[in-house]
Design an enzyme around this catalytic site. Structure first.
Site, PDB file in Angstrom:
ATOM      1  N   ASP A   1      40.146  42.628  33.002  1.00  0.00           N
ATOM      2  CA  ASP A   1      39.741  41.703  34.117  1.00  0.00           C
ATOM      3  C   ASP A   1      41.213  41.502  34.827  1.00  0.00           C
ATOM      4  OD1 ASP A   1      37.707  40.837  35.522  1.00  0.00           O
ATOM      5  OD2 ASP A   1      37.313  39.043  34.651  1.00  0.00           O
TER       6      ASP A   1
ATOM      7  N   HIS B   1      35.008  35.528  33.679  1.00  0.00           N
ATOM      8  CA  HIS B   1      36.135  35.886  33.223  1.00  0.00           C
ATOM      9  C   HIS B   1      36.508  35.613  31.554  1.00  0.00           C
ATOM     10  CE1 HIS B   1      40.324  36.854  33.989  1.00  0.00           C
ATOM     11  NE2 HIS B   1      40.863  35.679  33.767  1.00  0.00           N
TER      12      HIS B   1
ATOM     13  N   SER C   1      43.678  39.328  32.094  1.00  0.00           N
ATOM     14  CA  SER C   1      43.889  38.629  33.235  1.00  0.00           C
ATOM     15  C   SER C   1      45.525  38.874  33.691  1.00  0.00           C
ATOM     16  CB  SER C   1      43.669  37.185  33.073  1.00  0.00           C
ATOM     17  OG  SER C   1      43.590  36.551  34.331  1.00  0.00           O
TER      18      SER C   1
END
Length: 269
Positions: free
Chosen positions: A169, A224, A146
């Protein structure tokens, strides 16, 4: 779910001729270094030394660091975007600090591998000196999830010693556009099905046009949190009610993610 990982705490380091390749790992926004035990221990089991950082940019859930005087803790609370400030400028400053901390971690490992004393104020009963001559610092990658994913991309710009990056991600929003032509090394983007936006993927494709070895993969049936330990802690029923788990079994998601990362690392390290 399960709250255990199959590791031996403070186990002895197995010597290896030529040393182990190194991965510097960066956590996501509102996360912390131990939230990625599943992926980090999986990579370590294949012969990497994995250093999971906890950043000081106020993006960790709530963390602290120990000052030079042993036992003195300085707390760093999580900070939201200040009212009246544009999020991009706030996050951009953070991502640059994070990338610099990845470089600083590499410098520490260079000192350790060279046999230089590095102060460790956390009394964990594990001697860092066992890593002397045990790291292959010609083969170093940077990885993250992330916010940590885009941190890994930026770290490639800041430090030539990083040979490639794996971005799980990646949240591409905080990276300024003028840096895209400056990313010199290959990146593997491993995305989940539910998190990415067309704008974010377009930025990844822009990077892939700069380097023919950059790859973008999307794992269907994942969300996620599937790239964190959250996928394993709650039971299946609880996770699906609260939207924390995709339709793919988290063990399969971890296997796909780690195998893709390992294949990419094997090619570029």
């Amino acid at each position: 779910g399960s709250c255990k990982v199959p590791v031996s705490w403070n186990g002895p380091l197995k010597p290896r001729s030529g040393g182990y390749p190194l991965i510097i790992f960066s956590h996501g926004l509102g996360a912390f270094r131990t939230l990625y035990s599943s992926i980090c221990t999986e990579l370590a089991s294949w012969g990497f030394v994995v250093a999971a950082l906890e950043h000081r940019d106020h993006s960790a859930a709530t963390t602290y660091f120990c000052t030079a005087e042993a036992g003195t803790e300085e707390w760093i609370p999580f900070q939201r975007v200040p009212q009246g400030q544009k999020e991009f400028y706030f996050r951009n400053k953070q991502v640059h600090q994070r990338a610099q901390e990845c470089v600083r971690a590499l410098r520490l490992f260079q000192d350790i591998a060279g046999g230089r004393a590095v102060p460790n104020v956390l009394h964990q009963g594990w001697d860092l000196s066992v890593l002397k001559d045990s790291l292959d610092l010609t083969n170093v990658a940077v990885m993250g999830h992330s916010f940590g994913g885009v941190t890994a991309v930026l770290a490639l710009v800041k430090e030539p010693s990083f040979r490639c990056a794996v971005a799980l991600d990646a949240w591409m929003f905080p990276l300024e556009n003028l840096l895209y032509p400056e990313v010199p090394k290959p990146v593997l983007f491993i995305n989940t099905e539910k998190f990415q936006t067309p704008e974010s993927v377009a930025k990844m494709k822009r990077l892939s046009s700069r380097n023919s070895q950059t790859r973008i993969v999307t794992v269907l049936g994942t969300v996620h949190e599937d790239q964190t330990d959250f996928a394993f802690l709650p039971g299946t029923f609880f996770s699906r009610i609260f939207g924390r788990r995709g339709t793919l079994d988290p063990h399969k998601a971890l296997a796909i993610t780690s195998r893709a990362a390992l294949a990419f690392l094997q090619r570029h390290l």
